[in-house]
Design a protein around this motif. Structure first.
Motif, PDB file in Angstrom:
ATOM      1  N   PRO A  62       0.838  -1.210   0.000  1.00 41.46           N
ATOM      2  CA  PRO A  62       0.000   0.000   0.000  1.00 41.46           C
ATOM      3  C   PRO A  62       0.869   1.256   0.000  1.00 41.46           C
ATOM      4  N   ASP A  63       0.326   2.337  -0.538  1.00 37.93           N
ATOM      5  CA  ASP A  63       1.041   3.612  -0.520  1.00 37.93           C
ATOM      6  C   ASP A  63       0.843   4.327   0.811  1.00 37.93           C
ATOM      7  N   TYR A  64      -0.325   4.164   1.407  1.00 37.39           N
ATOM      8  CA  TYR A  64      -0.544   4.679   2.749  1.00 37.39           C
ATOM      9  C   TYR A  64      -1.765   4.003   3.366  1.00 37.39           C
ATOM     10  N   VAL A  65      -1.835   4.084   4.683  1.00 38.12           N
ATOM     11  CA  VAL A  65      -2.904   3.450   5.452  1.00 38.12           C
ATOM     12  C   VAL A  65      -3.426   4.475   6.451  1.00 38.12           C
ATOM     13  N   ILE A  66      -4.756   4.558   6.580  1.00 42.90           N
ATOM     14  CA  ILE A  66      -5.373   5.461   7.551  1.00 42.90           C
ATOM     15  C   ILE A  66      -6.295   4.654   8.466  1.00 42.90           C
ATOM     16  N   ILE A  67      -6.142   4.868   9.770  1.00 41.33           N
ATOM     17  CA  ILE A  67      -7.052   4.316  10.767  1.00 41.33           C
ATOM     18  C   ILE A  67      -7.867   5.481  11.307  1.00 41.33           C
ATOM     19  N   ALA A  68      -9.196   5.345  11.268  1.00 40.79           N
ATOM     20  CA  ALA A  68     -10.045   6.467  11.670  1.00 40.79           C
ATOM     21  C   ALA A  68     -11.446   5.960  11.969  1.00 40.79           C
ATOM     22  N   ASN A  69     -12.344   6.888  12.261  1.00 45.89           N
ATOM     23  CA  ASN A  69     -13.752   6.573  12.458  1.00 45.89           C
ATOM     24  C   ASN A  69     -14.341   5.973  11.178  1.00 45.89           C
ATOM     25  N   PHE A  70     -15.099   4.891  11.323  1.00 39.08           N
ATOM     26  CA  PHE A  70     -15.614   4.180  10.154  1.00 39.08           C
ATOM     27  C   PHE A  70     -16.514   5.054   9.282  1.00 39.08           C
ATOM     28  N   GLN A  71     -17.429   5.800   9.898  1.00 43.42           N
ATOM     29  CA  GLN A  71     -18.363   6.609   9.125  1.00 43.42           C
ATOM     30  C   GLN A  71     -17.639   7.684   8.320  1.00 43.42           C
ATOM     31  N   LEU A  72     -16.599   8.272   8.899  1.00 45.71           N
ATOM     32  CA  LEU A  72     -15.821   9.268   8.162  1.00 45.71           C
ATOM     33  C   LEU A  72     -15.131   8.636   6.960  1.00 45.71           C
ATOM     34  N   LEU A  73     -14.544   7.469   7.158  1.00 44.21           N
ATOM     35  CA  LEU A  73     -13.878   6.777   6.053  1.00 44.21           C
ATOM     36  C   LEU A  73     -14.877   6.329   4.993  1.00 44.21           C
ATOM     37  N   LYS A  74     -16.048   5.912   5.432  1.00 48.98           N
ATOM     38  CA  LYS A  74     -17.081   5.469   4.495  1.00 48.98           C
ATOM     39  C   LYS A  74     -17.586   6.627   3.635  1.00 48.98           C
ATOM     40  N   ASN A  75     -17.719   7.797   4.235  1.00 48.45           N
ATOM     41  CA  ASN A  75     -18.272   8.943   3.512  1.00 48.45           C
ATOM     42  C   ASN A  75     -17.279   9.588   2.560  1.00 48.45           C
ATOM     43  N   GLU A  76     -15.995   9.532   2.883  1.00 48.45           N
ATOM     44  CA  GLU A  76     -14.961  10.136   2.032  1.00 48.45           C
ATOM     45  C   GLU A  76     -14.193   9.006   1.351  1.00 48.45           C
ATOM     46  N   LEU A  77     -14.560   8.717   0.117  1.00 49.12           N
ATOM     47  CA  LEU A  77     -14.029   7.518  -0.533  1.00 49.12           C
ATOM     48  C   LEU A  77     -12.536   7.614  -0.855  1.00 49.12           C
ATOM     49  N   TRP A  78     -12.062   8.796  -1.252  1.00 43.87           N
ATOM     50  CA  TRP A  78     -10.669   8.869  -1.708  1.00 43.87           C
ATOM     51  C   TRP A  78      -9.881   9.992  -1.041  1.00 43.87           C
ATOM     52  N   ASP A  79     -10.345  11.231  -1.161  1.00 47.76           N
ATOM     53  CA  ASP A  79      -9.614  12.372  -0.595  1.00 47.76           C
ATOM     54  C   ASP A  79     -10.016  12.571   0.860  1.00 47.76           C
ATOM     55  N   PHE A  80      -9.492  11.711   1.715  1.00 46.67           N
ATOM     56  CA  PHE A  80      -9.893  11.726   3.119  1.00 46.67           C
ATOM     57  C   PHE A  80      -9.252  12.903   3.850  1.00 46.67           C
ATOM     58  N   PRO A  81     -10.040  13.702   4.598  1.00 48.21           N
ATOM     59  CA  PRO A  81      -9.500  14.857   5.338  1.00 48.21           C
ATOM     60  C   PRO A  81      -8.852  14.408   6.652  1.00 48.21           C
ATOM     61  N   TYR A  82      -7.647  13.897   6.544  1.00 49.94           N
ATOM     62  CA  TYR A  82      -6.968  13.313   7.696  1.00 49.94           C
ATOM     63  C   TYR A  82      -6.687  14.358   8.775  1.00 49.94           C
ATOM     64  N   LYS A  83      -6.953  13.964  10.020  1.00 50.93           N
ATOM     65  CA  LYS A  83      -6.693  14.825  11.164  1.00 50.93           C
ATOM     66  C   LYS A  83      -6.093  13.971  12.275  1.00 50.93           C
ATOM     67  N   GLU A  84      -4.817  14.142  12.491  1.00 40.59           N
ATOM     68  CA  GLU A  84      -4.088  13.317  13.459  1.00 40.59           C
ATOM     69  C   GLU A  84      -4.710  13.391  14.849  1.00 40.59           C
ATOM     70  N   LYS A  85      -4.815  12.225  15.485  1.00 43.27           N
ATOM     71  CA  LYS A  85      -5.292  12.078  16.862  1.00 43.27           C
ATOM     72  C   LYS A  85      -6.799  12.319  17.019  1.00 43.27           C
ATOM     73  N   ARG A  86      -7.539  12.479  15.918  1.00 44.92           N
ATOM     74  CA  ARG A  86      -8.986  12.651  16.037  1.00 44.92           C
ATOM     75  C   ARG A  86      -9.603  11.382  16.629  1.00 44.92           C
ATOM     76  N   SER A  87     -10.610  11.535  17.450  1.00 45.75           N
ATOM     77  CA  SER A  87     -11.235  10.407  18.146  1.00 45.75           C
ATOM     78  C   SER A  87     -11.945   9.477  17.173  1.00 45.75           C
ATOM     79  N   PHE A  88     -12.046   8.206  17.564  1.00 47.73           N
ATOM     80  CA  PHE A  88     -12.826   7.229  16.797  1.00 47.73           C
ATOM     81  C   PHE A  88     -14.328   7.435  16.991  1.00 47.73           C
ATOM     82  N   LYS A  89     -14.719   8.292  17.930  1.00 47.44           N
ATOM     83  CA  LYS A  89     -16.138   8.481  18.223  1.00 47.44           C
ATOM     84  C   LYS A  89     -16.845   9.224  17.092  1.00 47.44           C
ATOM     85  N   SER A  90     -18.143   8.944  16.940  1.00 46.76           N
ATOM     86  CA  SER A  90     -18.974   9.649  15.971  1.00 46.76           C
ATOM     87  C   SER A  90     -19.663  10.811  16.682  1.00 46.76           C
ATOM     88  N   GLY A  91     -18.969  11.943  16.783  1.00 56.60           N
ATOM     89  CA  GLY A  91     -19.510  13.078  17.514  1.00 56.60           C
ATOM     90  C   GLY A  91     -19.054  13.079  18.958  1.00 56.60           C
TER      91      GLY A  91
END
Length: 275
Positions: A133-162
């Motif tokens: 892989p070129d890169y890997v992102i671990i994040a909240n599932f709903q955020l990853l699901k909604n942004e298919l490609w250009d993900f707005p990565y924010k370091e240390k953001r919580s896994f919580k939905s809200g």
């Protein structure tokens, strides 16, 4: 941006069994996209991990630029917002990104270090010749699901939905765009399945040991050790000695010193070589 299994692709073949694999195929323009699923092994002698393969073939006279993202929603038992762990990185419990040259061979997760009931692992690549892989992102599932490609990565953001939502973690594996010429195929694979590890704990500390159990072409065997501080105090200058005197192996590094804050966890990677 297209989703395999979505309405924006034309169904060519429904999921069906071919030998030991489950295969399905869809199409857009003159690009045939196949999903191939089968069981294999990584560190055990049993087939306890699923290979997830996408094969893209260009049947057109023109070239196409194609990138691929594979999203895995980890939901272990009753725990949806599970933390992840990468060998040599430690426990990941908030938004995290890792780039190609730093991506380890495997990752893992479990519902609890202290008393796990479900343990899972993924493998980014088996051999050094595999496409990584070129890169890997671990994040909240709903955020990853909604942004298919250009993900707005924010370091240390919580896994919580809200602010009041529960944790909901997932891992997204990105392969950058590649030019596929007429008649060429682009084949990518990732792996996800059961993680076998050993656990031990008391009222102060919990330890997990797992990883590869066989060497390929004489290369070091990677073992990952996770340590969770269960006590009410910070553990400073924690001395760790890895002893394998009863095994016919050499340890690249045997002594470690760690600082683990209360209720936190950390990990280290140990490389073993046969004598």
């Amino acid at each position: 941006n297209l989703i395999f299994g979505g309405n924006n692709l034309k169904l060519i073949q429904k999921p069906h069994i071919e030998n030991t694999s489950i295969v399905s195929k869809q199409n857009i323009n003159k690009l045939d996209i196949s999903q191939i699923l089968f069981f294999t092994n990584f560190s055990e002698n049993i087939n306890n991990i699923a290979a997830i393969t996408y094969k893209i073939k260009n049947n057109d006279s023109r070239s196409y630029r194609v990138g691929v993202r594979i999203l895995i929603d980890t939901f272990l038992g009753k725990v949806d917002g599970v933390p992840f762990s990468f060998p040599g990185v430690g426990v990941i419990d908030s938004e995290y990104k890792i780039i190609k040259d730093n991506i380890p061979k495997f990752w893992y997760t479990f519902d609890s270090i202290q008393s796990p009931s479900i343990q899972c692992s993924g493998v980014f690549y088996k051999e050094d010749t595999d496409i990584k892989p070129d890169y890997v992102i671990i994040a909240n599932f709903q955020l990853l699901k909604n942004e298919l490609w250009d993900f707005p990565y924010k370091e240390k953001r919580s896994f919580k939905s809200g602010f009041i939502g529960d944790g909901d973690s997932a891992i997204s594996i990105f392969f950058d765009e590649k030019t596929i010429k007429n008649g060429e195929e682009y084949i990518l694979t990732t792996f996800y399945g059961i993680y076998n590890s050993k656990f031990s704990s008391d009222k102060y500390i919990a330890v997990s040991l797992g990883g590869e159990n066989k060497s390929i072409d004489g290369k070091p065997i990677n073992q990952s050790i996770d340590i969770q501080n269960l006590s009410a105090a910070d553990l400073k200058n924690l001395k760790i000695n890895v002893n394998c005197d009863s095994l016919n192996v050499k340890i690249e590094k045997q002594n470690y010193i760690k600082e683990i804050l209360k209720s936190n966890a950390d990990s280290l990677i140990v490389d073993l070589r046969g004598n």
